[in-house]
Motif scaffolding. Sequence first.
Motif, PDB file in Angstrom:
ATOM      1  N   LEU A 220     -62.186   3.745  32.729  1.00 23.02           N
ATOM      2  CA  LEU A 220     -61.971   4.605  33.892  1.00 23.02           C
ATOM      3  C   LEU A 220     -62.576   5.987  33.655  1.00 23.02           C
ATOM      4  O   LEU A 220     -63.278   6.533  34.519  1.00 23.02           O
ATOM      5  N   ASP A 221     -62.334   6.565  32.482  1.00 24.38           N
ATOM      6  CA  ASP A 221     -62.873   7.891  32.162  1.00 24.38           C
ATOM      7  C   ASP A 221     -64.394   7.871  32.161  1.00 24.38           C
ATOM      8  O   ASP A 221     -65.042   8.822  32.641  1.00 24.38           O
ATOM      9  N   ALA A 222     -64.971   6.813  31.633  1.00 21.64           N
ATOM     10  CA  ALA A 222     -66.434   6.714  31.617  1.00 21.64           C
ATOM     11  C   ALA A 222     -66.983   6.672  33.044  1.00 21.64           C
ATOM     12  O   ALA A 222     -67.995   7.316  33.354  1.00 21.64           O
ATOM     13  N   GLY A 223     -66.300   5.933  33.917  1.00 18.04           N
ATOM     14  CA  GLY A 223     -66.734   5.876  35.313  1.00 18.04           C
ATOM     15  C   GLY A 223     -66.639   7.228  36.002  1.00 18.04           C
ATOM     16  O   GLY A 223     -67.560   7.647  36.710  1.00 18.04           O
ATOM     17  N   HIS A 224     -65.533   7.927  35.788  1.00 13.67           N
ATOM     18  CA  HIS A 224     -65.384   9.249  36.402  1.00 13.67           C
ATOM     19  C   HIS A 224     -66.425  10.229  35.867  1.00 13.67           C
ATOM     20  O   HIS A 224     -66.934  11.081  36.621  1.00 13.67           O
ATOM     21  N   ALA A 225     -66.751  10.136  34.586  1.00 16.56           N
ATOM     22  CA  ALA A 225     -67.760  11.026  34.010  1.00 16.56           C
ATOM     23  C   ALA A 225     -69.123  10.778  34.652  1.00 16.56           C
ATOM     24  O   ALA A 225     -69.850  11.728  34.980  1.00 16.56           O
ATOM     25  N   LEU A 226     -69.483   9.517  34.859  1.00 21.58           N
ATOM     26  CA  LEU A 226     -70.759   9.198  35.496  1.00 21.58           C
ATOM     27  C   LEU A 226     -70.784   9.665  36.947  1.00 21.58           C
ATOM     28  O   LEU A 226     -71.787  10.206  37.416  1.00 21.58           O
ATOM     29  N   ALA A 227     -69.667   9.473  37.656  1.00 22.48           N
ATOM     30  CA  ALA A 227     -69.598   9.921  39.050  1.00 22.48           C
ATOM     31  C   ALA A 227     -69.685  11.438  39.123  1.00 22.48           C
ATOM     32  O   ALA A 227     -70.377  11.994  39.990  1.00 22.48           O
ATOM     33  N   GLY A 228     -68.988  12.128  38.220  1.00 29.27           N
ATOM     34  CA  GLY A 228     -69.020  13.583  38.216  1.00 29.27           C
ATOM     35  C   GLY A 228     -70.399  14.132  37.944  1.00 29.27           C
ATOM     36  O   GLY A 228     -70.752  15.208  38.442  1.00 29.27           O
ATOM     37  N   ALA A 229     -71.199  13.392  37.166  1.00 34.08           N
ATOM     38  CA  ALA A 229     -72.567  13.816  36.863  1.00 34.08           C
ATOM     39  C   ALA A 229     -73.582  13.269  37.860  1.00 34.08           C
ATOM     40  O   ALA A 229     -74.784  13.463  37.692  1.00 34.08           O
ATOM     41  N   ALA A 230     -73.083  12.575  38.907  1.00 34.75           N
ATOM     42  CA  ALA A 230     -73.939  11.981  39.943  1.00 34.75           C
ATOM     43  C   ALA A 230     -74.966  11.019  39.358  1.00 34.75           C
ATOM     44  O   ALA A 230     -76.073  10.886  39.884  1.00 34.75           O
ATOM     45  N   GLN A 231     -74.592  10.318  38.300  1.00 33.85           N
ATOM     46  CA  GLN A 231     -75.472   9.312  37.700  1.00 33.85           C
ATOM     47  C   GLN A 231     -75.159   7.956  38.354  1.00 33.85           C
ATOM     48  O   GLN A 231     -74.526   7.076  37.765  1.00 33.85           O
ATOM     49  N   TRP A 232     -75.616   7.809  39.585  1.00 32.72           N
ATOM     50  CA  TRP A 232     -75.201   6.669  40.391  1.00 32.72           C
ATOM     51  C   TRP A 232     -75.741   5.333  39.891  1.00 32.72           C
ATOM     52  O   TRP A 232     -74.989   4.351  39.873  1.00 32.72           O
ATOM     53  N   PRO A 233     -77.001   5.217  39.493  1.00 29.14           N
ATOM     54  CA  PRO A 233     -77.442   3.922  38.950  1.00 29.14           C
ATOM     55  C   PRO A 233     -76.650   3.530  37.702  1.00 29.14           C
ATOM     56  O   PRO A 233     -76.275   2.360  37.537  1.00 29.14           O
ATOM     57  N   ALA A 234     -76.376   4.516  36.838  1.00 34.37           N
ATOM     58  CA  ALA A 234     -75.582   4.219  35.636  1.00 34.37           C
ATOM     59  C   ALA A 234     -74.157   3.822  36.006  1.00 34.37           C
ATOM     60  O   ALA A 234     -73.552   2.949  35.373  1.00 34.37           O
ATOM     61  N   LEU A 235     -73.595   4.447  37.053  1.00 35.68           N
ATOM     62  CA  LEU A 235     -72.250   4.075  37.485  1.00 35.68           C
ATOM     63  C   LEU A 235     -72.232   2.653  38.033  1.00 35.68           C
ATOM     64  O   LEU A 235     -71.290   1.891  37.774  1.00 35.68           O
ATOM     65  N   ALA A 236     -73.275   2.289  38.783  1.00 39.25           N
ATOM     66  CA  ALA A 236     -73.355   0.924  39.300  1.00 39.25           C
ATOM     67  C   ALA A 236     -73.420  -0.082  38.150  1.00 39.25           C
ATOM     68  O   ALA A 236     -72.770  -1.138  38.183  1.00 39.25           O
ATOM     69  N   THR A 237     -74.189   0.251  37.124  1.00 36.43           N
ATOM     70  CA  THR A 237     -74.273  -0.637  35.956  1.00 36.43           C
ATOM     71  C   THR A 237     -72.929  -0.732  35.241  1.00 36.43           C
ATOM     72  O   THR A 237     -72.488  -1.811  34.844  1.00 36.43           O
ATOM     73  N   HIS A 238     -72.276   0.411  35.073  1.00 41.50           N
ATOM     74  CA  HIS A 238     -70.956   0.448  34.422  1.00 41.50           C
ATOM     75  C   HIS A 238     -69.956  -0.423  35.183  1.00 41.50           C
ATOM     76  O   HIS A 238     -69.213  -1.212  34.584  1.00 41.50           O
ATOM     77  N   ALA A 239     -69.958  -0.303  36.529  1.00 39.20           N
ATOM     78  CA  ALA A 239     -69.044  -1.103  37.345  1.00 39.20           C
ATOM     79  C   ALA A 239     -69.349  -2.589  37.211  1.00 39.20           C
ATOM     80  O   ALA A 239     -68.431  -3.423  37.099  1.00 39.20           O
ATOM     81  N   ALA A 240     -70.638  -2.929  37.219  1.00 42.04           N
ATOM     82  CA  ALA A 240     -71.024  -4.342  37.103  1.00 42.04           C
ATOM     83  C   ALA A 240     -70.596  -4.915  35.754  1.00 42.04           C
ATOM     84  O   ALA A 240     -70.100  -6.061  35.678  1.00 42.04           O
ATOM     85  N   GLN A 241     -70.773  -4.160  34.679  1.00 40.33           N
ATOM     86  CA  GLN A 241     -70.363  -4.637  33.352  1.00 40.33           C
ATOM     87  C   GLN A 241     -68.846  -4.799  33.266  1.00 40.33           C
ATOM     88  O   GLN A 241     -68.348  -5.750  32.670  1.00 40.33           O
ATOM     89  N   TRP A 242     -68.122  -3.874  33.871  1.00 36.87           N
ATOM     90  CA  TRP A 242     -66.659  -3.952  33.876  1.00 36.87           C
ATOM     91  C   TRP A 242     -66.203  -5.195  34.647  1.00 36.87           C
ATOM     92  O   TRP A 242     -65.317  -5.936  34.215  1.00 36.87           O
ATOM     93  N   LEU A 243     -66.840  -5.438  35.798  1.00 40.98           N
ATOM     94  CA  LEU A 243     -66.472  -6.595  36.610  1.00 40.98           C
ATOM     95  C   LEU A 243     -66.845  -7.911  35.929  1.00 40.98           C
ATOM     96  O   LEU A 243     -66.198  -8.935  36.158  1.00 40.98           O
ATOM     97  N   ALA A 244     -67.876  -7.867  35.094  1.00 35.94           N
ATOM     98  CA  ALA A 244     -68.232  -9.082  34.359  1.00 35.94           C
ATOM     99  C   ALA A 244     -67.135  -9.455  33.372  1.00 35.94           C
ATOM    100  O   ALA A 244     -66.871 -10.639  33.121  1.00 35.94           O
TER     101      ALA A 244
END
Length: 607
Positions: A220-244
């Motif tokens: 969760l913290d990693a996701g919020h950090a990516l969102a806060g930095a507006a790193q949207w492609p990285a956030l999408a990848t993070h979400a996909a890996q979490w969902l996997a």
Amino acid sequence: MRHQDHQHAAWHGLAGLLLLGLAQQACALTAQQVHARSAASVVALDILDADGQRIVERSATRIGEGRFVTACENLHSGAALQLRAGTDAVPAQLGARDRERNLCELLAPHAGPPLPLQPDLPEAGQRVFAISNALGLGVGISEGVVAGVRQDTGGPLIQFTAPISPGSEGGALLDEQGRLIAILDYRRRDGQNVNFGAPAAWLAELAARAAADAAQLARLDAGHALAGAAQWPALATHAAQWLAVQPGQADALRFAAEAARAQQQPAEELNAWRALRRVQPHDAEAGLDLVQALLQQQQLAEATALARQLVAEHAGEARAHWLLARALHADGALDAAESSYRRALAANPWLVAAYNGLAALAQARNDHGTAVAIFARLSGLYPEEAWPRQQLIGALLRAQDVARAHAELQNLPPAHVDSASSWYLRGLVASRMGRPEAAVQALRTSLARDAQQDSAWIQAELGAALTALERYPEAISALREAVRSEPASTRWRVLLGDTLRAGGLAPQALAIAQQLVAEQATSAAHWGLLARTLVTLDRDAEALPALERALQIDASDAALWASLVHVQQNLGQHRLAAEALRRLRELEPARAELVYRTLVLPYGENR
């Protein structure tokens, strides 16, 4: 003897009960005493943006040396946290978190006594006190009773009637002895004075539950950090890996939706919100987020149907009524939308978006007085905020009350008088007052203050002010920048076309007008620009059908009727021009008189 013994024992029993009652009454505190003993243990919690500005105010309750507890929801919406007691403010860090129960520990170097705990659940009817920073007005107290203990997914919740408001989240619910029995949770609401708190007994379990959930919290913290930095492609990848690893995980689906929205991937965003709704079919937030996404993508039928379902399932949820109102508003059902906006405010009188919706409805009905009244009320409720006063000034300008709009500029909060938006409003007011030079100066100051996403509006207003000064090259440059910033805005393209026409560049204006008509043939503004440009090019015969088409779409536009009189006079169609003049006189007598004196009377025609 036996009878006397029983009588003696009975008297002793009654005396014992009486003494117990007296002892309990002696321990019961008044509201003043509870506040005096306990208020210092509840502090204001500020959620700050990257510039250190306060964006949200809440409450936090002291539970130990340097330890506080608050509600977890939306703590990640800012860049930093701060605890405040009076004028003293200290930074705070997140400690243990129990997101299922919405309890988060805060660590801060702030000395003071913790509240004594009462871990036992209270009984219905028991007198209680809520101490919190309600509405950011400072720590205060309200009184009520325990309505009951209700079962929730995380365990029992204490329902009570003591009034609370936004900002109360994280405050303390105390018994008559001033002991902490619950932490306030404003988000869990079902109606007026139907409020809930997390039992104090949960605080002892907070660290253990956070440790058991450490892996999830790290993701969760990693996701919020990516969102806060507006790193949207990285956030999408993070979400996909979490969902996997965890298919259907709710936080991962939220991150996937946010990343898709930021990257303008509407299909992927909707898929994520729909998946979240399937995972949490009874969760109001999951449904509300899906409705909001459907509205943003103009899928009104599905948004309306789901909003109605959520209103039926969560009648006390203000956001459900508000989103239903938005759907009905967008679909043109204005009366039904108004009813839903008002139901939203009945559920939560502090829901600003619902006030904004009512104001927008009033403006759509040309009821500018109601819109002004709404924003005046909001300005009184939030005197330290700039946006209500700015909205009030805009509403006054739409109501043609320029003098009052000018006066309201003096009431902007001191912290915002030099902001880009405030200078923009000064420019608008100066322009409406017929002071284009002052308008240009104010609008250029606004741009210098960093207007961010509103730069198109400022450039457009700057272009209009420069046009009024006949400084056409500068005006055209400003309007081209407005169009570049918002290419989808046909409004700026019409304004640019008119300025090109007035500035001697009618062929360029004609190209814009023809393109606009080709893109949207149902706009009176587009046909009007085409007609005006053709008139400038002395092509009156071609301008006539364009004007007639514009008036078929909008017969209430006085400027179009004035242009029609001009063209028909030039073409020798005097009877038709007289009829057009009659229609103009019904709409704007003053303009009709001017047109008569300049276009009709010189040729000897009668009224």
